[in-house]
Design an enzyme around this catalytic site. Structure first.
Site, mmCIF file in Angstrom:
data_model
loop_
_atom_site.group_PDB
_atom_site.id
_atom_site.type_symbol
_atom_site.label_atom_id
_atom_site.label_comp_id
_atom_site.label_asym_id
_atom_site.label_seq_id
_atom_site.Cartn_x
_atom_site.Cartn_y
_atom_site.Cartn_z
ATOM 1 N N PHE B 14 -3.728 -41.625 -15.750
ATOM 2 C CA PHE B 14 -3.648 -41.057 -14.639
ATOM 3 C C PHE B 14 -4.836 -39.595 -14.552
ATOM 4 C CE2 PHE B 14 -1.316 -44.400 -13.685
ATOM 5 C CZ PHE B 14 -1.372 -45.425 -12.211
ATOM 6 N N CYS B 15 -5.715 -39.799 -13.923
ATOM 7 C CA CYS B 15 -6.234 -38.661 -13.867
ATOM 8 C C CYS B 15 -5.367 -37.597 -13.598
ATOM 9 C CB CYS B 15 -7.393 -38.635 -12.546
ATOM 10 S SG CYS B 15 -7.974 -36.442 -12.423
ATOM 11 N N PRO B 16 -5.772 -36.276 -14.446
ATOM 12 C CA PRO B 16 -6.448 -35.743 -15.756
ATOM 13 C C PRO B 16 -6.473 -36.680 -16.879
ATOM 14 C CG PRO B 16 -5.228 -33.844 -14.894
ATOM 15 C CD PRO B 16 -4.420 -35.240 -14.909
ATOM 16 N N GLY B 17 -5.509 -37.745 -17.602
ATOM 17 C CA GLY B 17 -4.745 -37.506 -18.266
ATOM 18 C C GLY B 17 -5.755 -38.260 -19.273
#
Ligand SMILES: Cc1cc2nc3c(=O)[nH]c(=O)nc-3n(C[C@H](O)[C@H](O)[C@H](O)COP(=O)(O)OP(=O)(O)OC[C@H]3O[C@@H](n4cnc5c(N)ncnc54)[C@H](O)[C@@H]3O)c2cc1C
Lengths: 381, 77
Positions: B14-17
């Protein structure tokens, strides 16, 4: 032969799980049917959120520390050593002294640590408040602060996602108290295109920082530090000269995961988001910072997970039951917005947070929590 | 000489992944090399072109594959 629960890591999550299970199963432990062993490399527990206060001379290190053995419910065996490898075939935790611990059920609560070597020059040129030694060194630097330019950089992932904001806002008010605000320039940087990964927080911070004359530099991924010239270079090509560089370095999981072929990228354990099993292993669970879950790495998360996990472990240990309690991604974070006010975030997998108006009452609630955290760890609260 | 593109599978993160995975890969890539990130996070499509512009790398576009996107950037310097 008792059923053996082994927990690796005597930090927030490990202690809470051990204490919750031991309190629920005290009769079974007394009868010798269940054995709980907590393996930890540190004999002293440190309350990490306190580092933020140590930096500003608002708490003393001794107030953050307790011997692990004093925090344990009766019936838990504490072993002071480091786990070097898990042999999942033999169901053994290998220790650095060469001994091994047999388990029926294993919990990995090994937390997260700083990766200080990813950025050349950071060790020489930077400060950080994510370890006790780092917090003390930064406290000493602040005691000598008479003005100049402070640059704060953030690497991801890192634990306590709001701590960089808290440090920045506390520092800003602290310079006003010290009457050096007019001689102090503050630059807050963030790796993404906005001031925080949580959208509601980013939306709240932008006008708040503007009103306090704190500059925000987005898309700033620290690449190297020239400690002689005192310049921080970003991957995006932005050079920021500094007088004091405070960095929140990117974190990684403990090496135990890699040595045991259990962890993935960043050394985090691939984790079932609801029952907290390490994927592919029915008898291994994890919680706290060590997981790869898309949630904040925070003590409150470790706490809510510990409640769910303990419930499930009681069933697994006494009846061989499948885990039924589910973790829903619940997290709670206080945000100190200076030295007198605070707000908080409360969220889970389904519900993103909002940012309530900061108040003095929430600040005092946090101050109180800092002093009663021990009761929470002992699972008596 | 053409360098083989670097492919990173950040699906499920998921963000910021995904953007951070891409940034890490660009850091380690050779100049001229293409880095492709596979992402299921809808924010990546917006964030990655903005990042590439700021960092001075060439954004090559997004290939949509139904449940995930392939986002490509060429390391320019
Ligand atoms: C500056 C700062 C501010 C913070 N503020 C907040 C806050 O306001 N609110 C909040 O909720 N959280 C906050 N946190 C985060 C919180 O402290 C952590 O998220 C929490 O401690 C995580 O618990 P854990 O059990 O996963 O890891 P930890 O508590 O870090 O414990 C892990 C333990 O495992 C041990 N260990 C690791 N590997 C091994 C091994 N191989 N063998 C044996 N032992 C091992 C470690 O030594 C450590 O004792 C803050 C953290 C910092 C640094």
């Amino acid at each position: 032969m008792p059923k053996r629960l082994v927990i690796v890591g005597a930090g927030t999550g490990g202690l809470m799980v051990a204490n919750f299970v031991a309190r629920d199963l005290h009769s079974e432990i007394e009868r010798g049917e269940i054995g709980i062993t907590l393996l930890g490399e540190q004999e002293t527990y440190i309350y990490q959120p306190g580092y933020l206060y140590v930096v500003f001379d608002l708490m003393r290190p001794a107030q953050l520390m307790r011997p692990v053995r004093e925090l344990l419910a009766p019936g838990i065996r504490f072993v002071h050593d480091r786990a070097t490898r898990i042999d999942t075939g033999k169901r053994q935790v290998l220790r650095s002294d060469g001994d091994a611990l047999d388990y029926d059920v294993l919990v990995l609560a090994t937390g997260s640590g700083l990766n200080l070597d990813e950025v050349p020059g950071l060790r020489e040129g930077g400060h950080w408040f994510y370890t006790l030694a780092g917090a003390l060194r930064l406290r000493d630097a602040l005691r000598r602060w008479h003005g100049g330019k402070l640059v704060l950089t953030v690497g991801v992932p890192h634990k306590c996602p709001v701590a960089p904001l808290e440090f920045t806002m506390m520092f800003e008010q602290w310079t006003r108290q010290r009457k050096v605000r007019d001689k102090t320039e503050i630059v807050y940087t963030y790796p993404l295109g906005r001031a925080h990964s949580i959208q509601a927080v980013a939306d709240w911070v932008a006008p708040e920082f503007e009103a306090r004359n704190i500059a925000i530099e987005t898309f700033y991924n620290l690449e190297s530090v020239d400690h002689e010239k005192r310049v921080a270079h970003s991957l995006e090509g932005t050079d920021l000269p500094y007088d004091l560089l405070v960095s929140v370095p990117a974190h990684q999981g403990d090496e135990l995961g890699a040595a045991s072929h259990l962890s993935g990228a960043g050394n985090w354990y691939p984790t079932d988001r609801h029952n907290l099993r390490v994927q592919g292993h029915d008898d291994i669970f994890t919680l706290g910072d060590a997981t790869d879950l898309p949630i904040s790495k925070a003590g409150s998360v470790a706490h809510f997970e510990a409640e769910v996990l303990a419930d499930n472990l009681v069933g697994v240990l006494t009846e061989g039951a499948q885990p039924t309690s589910q973790y829903n991604g619940r997290a709670f974070c206080f945000i100190e917005t200076g030295l007198e006010r605070a707000t908080f975030l409360s969220f889970d997998y389904e519900h993103p947070p909002t940012v309530p108006e900061p108040t003095n009452a929430v600040h005092w609630f946090k101050q109180t929590y800092n002093r009663i955290h021990w009761a929470n760890l002992k699972a008596v609260m | 000489m053409d360098l083989a593109p670097l492919r990173i599978d950040a699906r499920g993160s998921f963000c910021p992944g995904p953007m951070m995975e891409l940034i890490r890969a660009v850091k380690g890539a050779d100049v001229g090399q293409v880095v492709v990130v596979l992402s299921t996070d809808s924010g990546s499509k917006k964030d990655i072109p903005m990042w590439a512009q700021k960092a001075g790398h060439e954004f090559l576009g997004v290939d949509e594959h139904g449940d995930y996107d392939e986002i490509s950037v060429r390391k320019a310097h």
